[in-house]
Design a protein around this motif. Structure first.
Motif, PDB file in Angstrom:
ATOM      1  N   ALA A 237      45.445  39.051  39.644  1.00 43.41           N
ATOM      2  CA  ALA A 237      46.604  39.759  40.224  1.00 43.41           C
ATOM      3  C   ALA A 237      47.899  39.002  39.980  1.00 43.41           C
ATOM      4  N   GLY A 238      47.834  37.946  39.163  1.00 43.38           N
ATOM      5  CA  GLY A 238      49.077  37.256  38.821  1.00 43.38           C
ATOM      6  C   GLY A 238      48.953  35.758  38.968  1.00 43.38           C
ATOM      7  N   ALA A 239      50.071  35.086  38.665  1.00 48.23           N
ATOM      8  CA  ALA A 239      50.134  33.655  38.934  1.00 48.23           C
ATOM      9  C   ALA A 239      49.946  33.472  40.438  1.00 48.23           C
ATOM     10  N   ASP A 240      49.551  32.262  40.823  1.00 53.07           N
ATOM     11  CA  ASP A 240      49.401  31.992  42.255  1.00 53.07           C
ATOM     12  C   ASP A 240      50.787  31.698  42.828  1.00 53.07           C
ATOM     13  N   ILE A 241      51.303  32.661  43.574  1.00 53.80           N
ATOM     14  CA  ILE A 241      52.696  32.533  44.045  1.00 53.80           C
ATOM     15  C   ILE A 241      52.858  31.337  44.988  1.00 53.80           C
ATOM     16  N   THR A 242      51.770  30.961  45.641  1.00 53.22           N
ATOM     17  CA  THR A 242      51.892  29.825  46.578  1.00 53.22           C
ATOM     18  C   THR A 242      52.143  28.512  45.827  1.00 53.22           C
ATOM     19  N   GLU A 243      51.911  28.507  44.520  1.00 57.41           N
ATOM     20  CA  GLU A 243      52.151  27.283  43.741  1.00 57.41           C
ATOM     21  C   GLU A 243      53.604  27.166  43.285  1.00 57.41           C
ATOM     22  N   PHE A 244      54.356  28.271  43.398  1.00 58.29           N
ATOM     23  CA  PHE A 244      55.730  28.261  42.877  1.00 58.29           C
ATOM     24  C   PHE A 244      56.556  27.230  43.633  1.00 58.29           C
ATOM     25  N   GLY A 245      57.355  26.512  42.853  1.00 60.61           N
ATOM     26  CA  GLY A 245      58.234  25.523  43.462  1.00 60.61           C
ATOM     27  C   GLY A 245      57.533  24.204  43.758  1.00 60.61           C
TER      28      GLY A 245
ATOM     29  N   PRO B 258      38.408  34.679  45.081  1.00 67.15           N
ATOM     30  CA  PRO B 258      38.946  35.633  46.055  1.00 67.15           C
ATOM     31  C   PRO B 258      40.256  35.109  46.658  1.00 67.15           C
ATOM     32  N   PRO B 259      41.106  35.952  47.224  1.00 64.96           N
ATOM     33  CA  PRO B 259      40.897  37.391  47.327  1.00 64.96           C
ATOM     34  C   PRO B 259      41.304  38.184  46.084  1.00 64.96           C
ATOM     35  N   VAL B 260      42.232  37.639  45.270  1.00 62.87           N
ATOM     36  CA  VAL B 260      42.788  38.499  44.216  1.00 62.87           C
ATOM     37  C   VAL B 260      42.765  37.847  42.827  1.00 62.87           C
TER      38      VAL B 260
ATOM     39  N   GLY C 162      48.619  24.373  32.239  1.00 62.96           N
ATOM     40  CA  GLY C 162      49.602  25.412  32.552  1.00 62.96           C
ATOM     41  C   GLY C 162      49.149  26.781  32.052  1.00 62.96           C
ATOM     42  N   LEU C 163      49.723  27.817  32.663  1.00 59.95           N
ATOM     43  CA  LEU C 163      49.364  29.173  32.241  1.00 59.95           C
ATOM     44  C   LEU C 163      49.798  29.420  30.791  1.00 59.95           C
ATOM     45  N   HIS C 164      50.959  28.867  30.427  1.00 57.65           N
ATOM     46  CA  HIS C 164      51.414  29.055  29.036  1.00 57.65           C
ATOM     47  C   HIS C 164      50.405  28.498  28.060  1.00 57.65           C
ATOM     48  N   GLU C 165      49.851  27.342  28.400  1.00 60.16           N
ATOM     49  CA  GLU C 165      48.898  26.717  27.464  1.00 60.16           C
ATOM     50  C   GLU C 165      47.629  27.548  27.339  1.00 60.16           C
TER      51      GLU C 165
ATOM     52  N   GLY D  16      51.265  40.881  36.671  1.00 60.52           N
ATOM     53  CA  GLY D  16      52.000  39.663  36.374  1.00 60.52           C
ATOM     54  C   GLY D  16      51.270  38.820  35.349  1.00 60.52           C
ATOM     55  N   GLY D  17      51.044  37.550  35.719  1.00 59.40           N
ATOM     56  CA  GLY D  17      50.316  36.654  34.827  1.00 59.40           C
ATOM     57  C   GLY D  17      48.981  37.248  34.392  1.00 59.40           C
ATOM     58  N   GLY D  18      48.384  38.078  35.235  1.00 58.05           N
ATOM     59  CA  GLY D  18      47.104  38.723  34.886  1.00 58.05           C
ATOM     60  C   GLY D  18      47.285  39.682  33.721  1.00 58.05           C
TER      61      GLY D  18
ATOM     62  N   GLY E 270      57.078  35.498  32.959  1.00 53.99           N
ATOM     63  CA  GLY E 270      57.483  34.260  32.291  1.00 53.99           C
ATOM     64  C   GLY E 270      56.390  33.647  31.440  1.00 53.99           C
ATOM     65  N   ALA E 271      55.331  34.379  31.215  1.00 52.70           N
ATOM     66  CA  ALA E 271      54.252  33.818  30.384  1.00 52.70           C
ATOM     67  C   ALA E 271      54.043  34.690  29.152  1.00 52.70           C
ATOM     68  N   GLY E 272      55.161  35.100  28.574  1.00 55.95           N
ATOM     69  CA  GLY E 272      55.110  35.837  27.302  1.00 55.95           C
ATOM     70  C   GLY E 272      55.131  37.348  27.464  1.00 55.95           C
TER      71      GLY E 272
ATOM     72  N   GLU F 143      55.817  40.248  54.614  1.00 51.18           N
ATOM     73  CA  GLU F 143      55.215  41.571  54.775  1.00 51.18           C
ATOM     74  C   GLU F 143      53.721  41.446  55.092  1.00 51.18           C
ATOM     75  N   ARG F 144      53.077  40.522  54.431  1.00 50.54           N
ATOM     76  CA  ARG F 144      51.641  40.348  54.688  1.00 50.54           C
ATOM     77  C   ARG F 144      51.402  39.665  56.032  1.00 50.54           C
ATOM     78  N   GLN F 145      52.275  38.738  56.370  1.00 49.59           N
ATOM     79  CA  GLN F 145      52.160  38.031  57.648  1.00 49.59           C
ATOM     80  C   GLN F 145      52.351  39.008  58.813  1.00 49.59           C
TER      81      GLN F 145
ATOM     82  N   ALA G 141      48.357  51.900  60.103  1.00 50.93           N
ATOM     83  CA  ALA G 141      49.644  51.826  59.401  1.00 50.93           C
ATOM     84  C   ALA G 141      49.413  51.480  57.931  1.00 50.93           C
ATOM     85  N   LYS G 142      48.532  50.548  57.698  1.00 49.62           N
ATOM     86  CA  LYS G 142      48.261  50.151  56.312  1.00 49.62           C
ATOM     87  C   LYS G 142      47.669  51.328  55.539  1.00 49.62           C
ATOM     88  N   LYS G 143      46.783  52.060  56.209  1.00 53.22           N
ATOM     89  CA  LYS G 143      46.139  53.205  55.565  1.00 53.22           C
ATOM     90  C   LYS G 143      47.165  54.270  55.156  1.00 53.22           C
TER      91      LYS G 143
HETATM   92  C1  TC6 Z   1      53.501  36.020  38.158  1.00 58.02           C
HETATM   93  O1  TC6 Z   1      52.400  36.377  37.839  1.00 58.02           O
HETATM   94  C2  TC6 Z   1      54.356  35.200  37.322  1.00 58.02           C
HETATM   95  C3  TC6 Z   1      53.895  34.740  36.129  1.00 58.02           C
HETATM   96  C4  TC6 Z   1      54.720  33.899  35.293  1.00 58.02           C
HETATM   97  C5  TC6 Z   1      54.226  32.496  35.308  1.00 58.02           C
HETATM   98  C6  TC6 Z   1      55.015  31.549  34.403  1.00 58.02           C
HETATM   99  N1  TC6 Z   1      49.498  34.649  44.623  1.00 58.02           N
HETATM  100  O2  TC6 Z   1      48.391  42.175  49.229  1.00 58.02           O
HETATM  101  P1  TC6 Z   1      47.087  41.837  49.879  1.00 58.02           P
HETATM  102  C7  TC6 Z   1      47.389  37.028  48.661  1.00 58.02           C
HETATM  103  S1  TC6 Z   1      54.135  36.404  39.647  1.00 58.02           S
HETATM  104  C8  TC6 Z   1      49.115  34.154  45.784  1.00 58.02           C
HETATM  105  O3  TC6 Z   1      47.020  41.900  51.346  1.00 58.02           O
HETATM  106  P2  TC6 Z   1      45.861  44.186  48.710  1.00 58.02           P
HETATM  107  C9  TC6 Z   1      48.180  37.703  49.755  1.00 58.02           C
HETATM  108  O4  TC6 Z   1      49.214  36.881  50.211  1.00 58.02           O
HETATM  109  C10 TC6 Z   1      52.868  37.297  40.471  1.00 58.02           C
HETATM  110  N2  TC6 Z   1      48.595  34.900  46.783  1.00 58.02           N
HETATM  111  O5  TC6 Z   1      45.877  42.697  49.263  1.00 58.02           O
HETATM  112  C11 TC6 Z   1      47.104  37.940  50.790  1.00 58.02           C
HETATM  113  O6  TC6 Z   1      46.875  36.724  51.439  1.00 58.02           O
HETATM  114  P3  TC6 Z   1      46.489  36.677  53.004  1.00 58.02           P
HETATM  115  C12 TC6 Z   1      52.772  38.691  39.994  1.00 58.02           C
HETATM  116  C13 TC6 Z   1      48.476  36.198  46.564  1.00 58.02           C
HETATM  117  O7  TC6 Z   1      44.491  44.496  48.341  1.00 58.02           O
HETATM  118  C14 TC6 Z   1      45.867  38.234  49.953  1.00 58.02           C
HETATM  119  O8  TC6 Z   1      46.137  37.680  48.653  1.00 58.02           O
HETATM  120  N3  TC6 Z   1      51.809  39.392  40.781  1.00 58.02           N
HETATM  121  C15 TC6 Z   1      48.883  36.790  45.368  1.00 58.02           C
HETATM  122  O9  TC6 Z   1      46.619  45.078  49.642  1.00 58.02           O
HETATM  123  C16 TC6 Z   1      45.560  39.698  49.812  1.00 58.02           C
HETATM  124  O10 TC6 Z   1      46.713  40.379  49.365  1.00 58.02           O
HETATM  125  C17 TC6 Z   1      52.151  40.075  41.869  1.00 58.02           C
HETATM  126  O11 TC6 Z   1      53.305  40.151  42.231  1.00 58.02           O
HETATM  127  C18 TC6 Z   1      49.413  35.960  44.356  1.00 58.02           C
HETATM  128  N4  TC6 Z   1      49.813  36.434  43.169  1.00 58.02           N
HETATM  129  O12 TC6 Z   1      46.750  44.139  47.380  1.00 58.02           O
HETATM  130  C19 TC6 Z   1      51.047  40.765  42.584  1.00 58.02           C
HETATM  131  N5  TC6 Z   1      48.648  38.130  45.440  1.00 58.02           N
HETATM  132  O13 TC6 Z   1      45.211  37.428  53.101  1.00 58.02           O
HETATM  133  C20 TC6 Z   1      51.078  40.408  44.010  1.00 58.02           C
HETATM  134  C21 TC6 Z   1      48.106  38.354  46.641  1.00 58.02           C
HETATM  135  O14 TC6 Z   1      46.386  35.212  53.303  1.00 58.02           O
HETATM  136  N6  TC6 Z   1      49.942  40.952  44.738  1.00 58.02           N
HETATM  137  N7  TC6 Z   1      47.994  37.203  47.344  1.00 58.02           N
HETATM  138  O15 TC6 Z   1      47.628  37.359  53.718  1.00 58.02           O
HETATM  139  C22 TC6 Z   1      49.845  42.248  45.087  1.00 58.02           C
HETATM  140  O16 TC6 Z   1      50.641  43.095  44.722  1.00 58.02           O
HETATM  141  C23 TC6 Z   1      48.688  42.642  45.976  1.00 58.02           C
HETATM  142  O17 TC6 Z   1      48.249  41.479  46.616  1.00 58.02           O
HETATM  143  C24 TC6 Z   1      47.467  43.278  45.269  1.00 58.02           C
HETATM  144  C25 TC6 Z   1      46.312  43.443  46.281  1.00 58.02           C
HETATM  145  C26 TC6 Z   1      47.896  44.664  44.736  1.00 58.02           C
HETATM  146  C27 TC6 Z   1      46.981  42.444  44.133  1.00 58.02           C
END
Ligand code: TC6
Length: 674
Positions: free
Chosen positions: A65-73, A25-27, A80-83, A105-107, A137-139, A277-279, A463-465
């Protein structure tokens, strides 16, 4: 995100099918622990002689829902995801991705590396990396065109909007749409059907023909939207590479492009905004699980442009609205405009054909304020006049049911003073929508001195709704956004007097990435807005324009001249008016550099933002950024004014301000803006 060393991925055997399940969780972001778990799960499936096929699915609300953005940088941990993706691609047994929620994204790239994909009808699949200033970036840029062709791939990759399961099935991105409530069982049955098929289909083995026409058409259609951004062009280049290069070379090209973007300032800014935006949704000092007030019916006072737009937000979200006007004619006009807007959206295919009737069916128009008695939230959207607003709130105090939330859509006025005209100031707050209210994403929620915590939290949740990005503001003239607009406007006008032209000032803003400059904005909004309406009292250039009927686009004349299609050209008459003013005020004309315009109109906004933060009228610097991105079209690749100031360097901003004699906010000077 998952930082624990516990394995969030488990496997379950269903006869000869191994189901690999991620539960993070969460995504289900693809952080290190998930990647390690996936590697182990696939190894298990490949290595076990009794397994013929695998299903990959996720628990919780979504597929990866994608790579873990908090790991970037940060330094890479684990596999690795590529592997992992390469391993899935090379699997000697077919893997079926079973998708629900959002495969992003990565998903999505993981799903593309599987040999088959099934999805529930409500699933959405996409590659939104471009919105983070990146590319898949993962194909993804190499696999997706091979599956769906160049045209569809460009739209998904370079615009970043996800597609529905139905659309994904139509374009071949998923092999089968399965039952909404039987994903796992259906995916296992599907896996059994395809388990023995040979050769195992791999996306990398497919060819994709070049399609230069589709590429050109895409560039033509989206050039404006992509202006200033680095990532979309890189996405297009990668898709083109998929048609020209062998798969592995294409992957290499994609990786190089990805790294360039990843280390650039644009992506840093766009990732900042993702988290900002989320903060912004979090309210300091209020628990996230506070009980909310139920909102089943909303009342809106005023059926003008603002009231109508505000109402549409709720109707579109399925919430009933009572809209009140004083005259039948105004009421009919207002509701007519709403219906027309809905019908235009339906005609463009943006909403379902029956959506206009559905939405309008939830609307109760009335001339009677008393009809608001059953509303859970009442939003006043009449013109900006404190006395009028106080009178309305006084009446609402008597009409509204106990516990109803009373909101004003004022853009500037003191919410505390409005609240004091009721006996329940704890139920009063500001809900400042931006025009056009059914389109603009920003909502400033103004917390009065006495606003109750649950009232504020309810408004934020609502507002979110209705799919707004809400930011909490304190009571201060203009709140966050319009207060910061004021110094910009003052300086822009002074610059005109000193020798700059509207064209130069606007050009600097547009080149910076704003959708329009201060004078283009005045012409769009109406030069006459807020004008004192005395043609003989001319105290500013704006007064002179308004007195001559140069009220902006609506009159085909404002700071610019306009043709019938509203194309602007510099106005010789405006140049005369400015000249006249300058000579009458004995102001010498001088050359104004573009940099001075930046310093006086943009650095001053940063300074005002810092003051707002110092006064506690905004919760955090990133909220100020969110206001400007979603309310005024500040270029997202610059991350909002406060992020931009930091990337420019606070010292440079301070020096630029001091050069022109501005008093600089303490926190900006000290570089301690938070
Ligand atoms: C990628 O994949 C690149 C790949 C190449 C690699 C080489 N990572 O939005 P919500 C957190 S780039 C880390 O409120 P929802 C979010 O910060 C990625 N954290 O939920 C929040 O945390 P909080 C491509 C993430 O139901 C919590 O999860 N993917 C990530 O309204 C809930 O999120 C994207 O760009 C993440 N990837 O919407 C998708 N995603 O609770 C990005 C979410 O501490 N995500 N969190 O504030 C989204 O678009 C939306 O989160 C959602 C869910 C549609 C999946």
């Amino acid at each position: 995100m998952t930082t624990s060393t516990q394995n969030p991925v488990r496997t379950e055997r269903h006869g000869d099918v191994l189901v690999i399940i991620s539960d993070s969780p969460p995504v289900n972001a693809l952080g290190a622990a998930v990647r390690n778990g996936l590697e182990a799960g696939i190894k298990e499936g490949v290595g076990d002689g009794s397994i013929t096929a695998m299903v990959l699915r996720c628990d919780g609300r979504t597929f990866f829902a994608g790579a873990d953005i908090t790991e970037f940088g940060k330094p890479m941990q684990g596999v690795g995801l590529h592997e992992v993706i390469a391993m899935m691609d090379a699997s000697s047994k077919p893997i079926v991705a079973a998708i629900h929620g959002t495969a992003l994204g990565g998903g999505c790239e993981v799903a593309l590396a599987c040999q088959y994909r099934v999805a529930v009808p409500s699933a959405k699949i996409g590659l939104p990396e471009v919105k983070l200033g990146l590319l898949p970036g993962a194909g993804g840029t190499q696999r997706l065109p091979r599956v769906v062709g160049v045209k569809a791939a460009l739209e998904i990759i370079a615009l970043g909007d996800p597609v529905s399961a139905k659309k994904a099935a139509e374009i071949g991105l998923v092999d089968k749409v399965v039952g909404e409530d039987s994903l796992e069982a259906d995916a296992i049955a599907f896996a059994r059907e395809i388990a023995d098929k040979r050769p195992i289909p791999r996306v990398r083995d497919r060819d994709v023909a070049p399609d230069p026409e589709a590429v050109e058409a895409f560039r033509q259609a989206n050039g404006r939207k992509m202006r200033g951004f680095d990532a979309p062009a890189a996405c297009v280049a990668c898709v083109v590479a998929a048609t020209e290069k062998p798969f592995d070379e294409g992957l290499q090209f994609e990786r190089e492009q990805f790294m360039k973007l990843m280390t650039g300032t644009q992506s840093a800014a766009q990732r900042h905004i993702f988290f900002a935006e989320r903060q912004a949704a979090k309210i300091d000092g209020i628990a996230s699980d506070i009980a909310l007030r139920p909102i089943n019916r909303v009342g809106v006072i005023g059926a003008g442009t603002m009231g109508g737009g505000i109402s549409m937000n709720f109707l579109s979200a399925g919430i009933a609205v009572t809209i009140v006007e004083m005259q039948q004619e105004a009421l009919d006009r207002g509701t007519g405009v709403m219906r027309k807007n809905y019908e235009a959206s339906a005609a463009k295919g943006r909403i379902k054909p029956d959506a206009p009737d559905q939405a309008m069916g939830l609307l109760k128009p009335t001339l009677n304020l008393e009809d608001l008695a059953d509303c859970d939230l009442i939003i006043e959207a009449v013109y900006e006049n404190m006395e009028v607003k106080k009178e309305i709130f006084g009446k609402l105090d008597k009409i509204a049911k106990p516990g109803a939330i009373l909101a004003s859509n004022t853009s500037y006025l003191d919410i505390d003073e409005i609240a004091a005209s009721t006996s329940r100031p704890q139920d009063v707050l500001g809900m400042h929508f931006f025009s056009p209210a059914n389109v603009m994403k920003l909502l400033e929620i103004v917390r009065g001195e006495k606003t109750a915590d649950d009232v504020l939290a309810t408004a934020m949740a609502l507002a979110k709704k209705i799919r707004k990005v809400a930011v909490v503001a304190g009571v201060t003239y203009g709140f966050i956004g319009n207060r910061m607009l004021m110094p910009r406007q003052v300086e822009a006008n002074k610059l005109l007097m000193e020798g700059a032209t509207p064209e130069q000032i606007d050009r600097v803003h547009v080149e910076f990435g704003m959708p329009m400059g201060p004078f283009q904005m005045s012409d769009l909004a109406g030069v006459d807005i807020g004008w004192h309406r005395d043609p003989n009292r001319i105290e500013s250039i704006r007064d002179a324009l308004a007195a001559e009927g140069r009220w902006g686009q609506k009159k085909q004349a404002g700071y610019y001249d306009y043709d019938e299609k509203r194309n602007p050209t510099p106005s010789p008459r405006v140049a005369e008016i400015i000249e006249d003013f300058r000579s009458r005020s004995n102001m010498p004309k001088r050359e104004i550099t573009d940099q001075e315009i930046v310093e006086r109109t943009l650095y001053t906004m940063v300074n005002e933002g810092a003051l707002i933060l110092e006064e506690g009228k905004a919760q955090r610097a990133s909220d100020v950024d969110v206001v400007w991105i979603y309310g005024y079209g500040w270029p997202v690749y610059r991350g909002g004014p406060m992020f931009w100031a930091q990337s420019e360097g606070y010292d440079k901003v301070v020096a630029g301000l001091e050069k022109h004699g501005f008093k600089v906010a303490d926190t900006l000077k000290a570089g301690t803006i938070k």
